[in-house]
Write an enzyme that holds these catalytic residues in place. Structure first.
Site, short mmCIF file in Angstrom:
data_model
loop_
_atom_site.label_atom_id
_atom_site.label_comp_id
_atom_site.label_asym_id
_atom_site.label_seq_id
_atom_site.Cartn_x
_atom_site.Cartn_y
_atom_site.Cartn_z
CD GLU A 49 -2.28 1.25 2.96
OE1 GLU A 49 -1.58 0.93 3.95
OE2 GLU A 49 -3.47 1.58 3.07
CG ASN A 109 -4.72 4.09 0.52
OD1 ASN A 109 -4.02 3.54 -0.32
ND2 ASN A 109 -4.51 3.96 1.83
CE LYS A 126 -7.00 1.36 4.06
NZ LYS A 126 -5.70 1.72 4.66
CD GLU A 145 -5.19 4.83 5.79
OE1 GLU A 145 -5.74 4.51 4.73
OE2 GLU A 145 -4.69 4.01 6.58
CB CYS A 171 -3.84 -1.45 4.80
SG CYS A 171 -3.01 -1.49 6.40
CG ASN A 196 2.11 1.51 4.64
OD1 ASN A 196 3.30 1.83 4.62
ND2 ASN A 196 1.40 1.40 3.53
N1 CDV Z 1 -2.87 1.53 6.76
C1 CDV Z 1 -3.79 0.91 7.54
O1 CDV Z 1 -4.93 0.72 7.14
N2 CDV Z 1 -3.37 0.53 8.77
C2 CDV Z 1 -4.25 -0.07 9.75
C3 CDV Z 1 -3.82 0.32 11.14
C4 CDV Z 1 -4.14 1.71 11.46
C5 CDV Z 1 -4.48 -0.53 12.19
C6 CDV Z 1 -4.26 -1.59 9.67
O2 CDV Z 1 -5.36 -2.16 9.73
O3 CDV Z 1 -3.20 -2.21 9.61
#
Ligand code: CDV
Length: 311
Positions: A49, A109, A126, A145, A171, A196
Site C-alpha cells: 500500500e 488510497n 480503499k 487516512e 491494508c 502499512n
Molecule cells: N494503513 C492501515 O490501514 N493501517 C491499519 C492500522 C491503522 C491498524 C491496519 O489495519 O493495519
C-alpha cells in the site's frame, strides 16, 4: 488428465521509505524486486500500500502543495513508467498501491492490477479507511487516512489477470470478513493486498505482538473461509523513526502460511500457487450455492454498528 492450474505468485515486501527518498529511488527498488521475483518463477508480483512514498498519513499537514507531492495525478506517469516498462520486458503482472489524485481533485488510497503487457486491468480504492481526520495531541504520530482520502467508490471487484480471478483490497480492509466474502461471491481465486501497519496503536495500549498476530489471523481465517489464496505485502521497518510491522505472507486456501518474510527490509517471497487447492472447500464445506443462508444475514447490510437483539 492433469487438471492442475498454477500461478507463480510473489510478494515484494518493502523496507522503510523515508521522507527524503525520491520516487525514482523507490521505483528502482521495486524494479530490483520485480527482477528477483521473475527469477523465482513469479508471473504476478504484489507490492505494498502507498508503495511510492513514506506512510504520510502519520503527518499532520495543512499546506496543499506539501500534501500533493505524495499523490499521483496520473498512472503511469514519468516517474513510475520504468516499472511498467520492466514489467513488460519481464512479462510479469503486478499489484501496486499509491495515493491517487483524480483530474477532478478527488483523493483516494488506490491500488491497481497491471497485466504483463503493461495495461492496467483493474483499479481499487480503499473502502475501510482507519484513523481520524482531526489533529490528535498527546500521541506519537497521527493516522490521518480519513483526512487525506475519500472512501473508495469502486466497490470490491474481481479482475481477470493471467486467466486467474483476482480481488484487491488495501491494508485495514483485510481485517473485515465482508471484504473477502464480496469477492469470493464473484469467484475470486486470489486476493492481493498491501499494508502499512504501525507497531504502536495510538488509540489504546495494544500489546505490540498483537499487531502481527491479528494481521496474520485475519488473512488466514479469511483465506480458509473463502477458499482463496491471499498475498499480502508490507511496507515495514522504521520510516524516519516510526516503526511498522513486517510479516508479509502468502496464505493458501487451507489457511496455512506457505511463505513469510523474515526481515523488515526489501524482501521477495514467492510460491507456485496451486489454484485447485480451494476446490475441495468450494465443493464441500464452503459450497456457497448449497449451504449459504443469506435470508439470515440481513443485518450485515442493514446495520452498520451493533444494535438491539432482533425481536
Ligand atoms: N494503513 C492501515 O490501514 N493501517 C491499519 C492500522 C491503522 C491498524 C491496519 O489495519 O493495519
Amino acid at each position: 488428465m492433469n487438471n492442475s492450474r498454477t500461478l507463480g505468485l510473489a510478494v515484494a515486501q518493502m523496507g522503510p521509505v523515508n521522507l527524503a527518498d525520491s520516487k525514482e529511488t523507490v521505483v528502482a527498488r521495486l524494479i530490483e524486486m520485480m527482477r528477483d521475483a521473475k527469477s523465482r518463477g513469479a508471473e504476478v508480483v504484489v507490492f505494498p500500500e502507498l508503495a511510492l512514498t513514506t506512510f504520510f498519513p502519520r503527518y499532520w499537514m495543512e499546506d496543499q502543495q506539501e500534501i500533493d507531492r505524495f499523490f499521483e495525478k496520473a498512472m503511469p506517469n514519468p516517474q513510475v513508467q520504468p516499472l511498467f516498462d520492466e514489467a513488460k520486458k519481464l512479462g510479469v503482472g503486478f499489484y501496486l498501491g499509491y495515493a491517487e489524485l483524480t483530474p477532478n481533485g478527488r483523493r483516494f488510497n488506490t491500488s491497481i492490477l497491471v497485466e504483463k503487457n503493461g495495461d492496467i486491468v483493474g483499479k481499487y480504492r480503499k473502502i475501510h479507511l482507519p484513523g481520524h481526520s482531526d489533529h490528535k495531541t498527546g500521541v506519537p504520530f497521527q493516522h490521518l487516512e480519513k483526512k487525506y482520502f475519500e472512501v473508495g467508490d469502486l466497490g470490491f471487484r474481481v479482475f481477470n489477470l493471467h486467466d486467474t480471478q483476482f480481488g484487491m483490497c488495501l491494508c485495514n480492509d483485510r481485517r473485515w470478513p465482508e471484504t473477502y466474502r464480496v469477492m469470493s461471491l464473484q469467484s475470486a481465486e486470489i486476493v492481493v493486498l498491501g499494508y502499512n501497519t504501525p507497531s504502536i496503536n495510538i488509540h489504546w495500549n495494544e500489546p505490540v505482538h498483537l499487531r502481527t498476530s491479528t494481521h496474520l489471523i485475519s488473512l488466514q481465517a479469511n483465506a480458509y473461509q473463502n477458499a482463496l489464496w491471499v498475498a499480502a505485502a508490507a511496507k515495514c521497518g522504521s520510516e524516519d523513526g516510526f516503526h511498522m510491522i513486517g510479516s508479509s505472507v502468502i496464505v493458501a486456501p487451507t489457511g496455512e502460511i506457505v511463505a513469510r518474510a523474515l526481515t523488515e527490509e526489501d524482501e521477495v517471497i514467492a510460491v507456485k500457487a496451486d489454484l485447485q487447492i480451494g476446490e475441495n472447500f468450494r465443493k464441500h464445506v464452503f459450497n456457497f450455492a448449497k449451504h449459504r443462508r443469506p435470508e439470515h444475514y440481513r443485518l450485515i447490510v442493514e446495520r452498520v454498528g451493533a444494535g438491539e437483539p432482533l425481536e
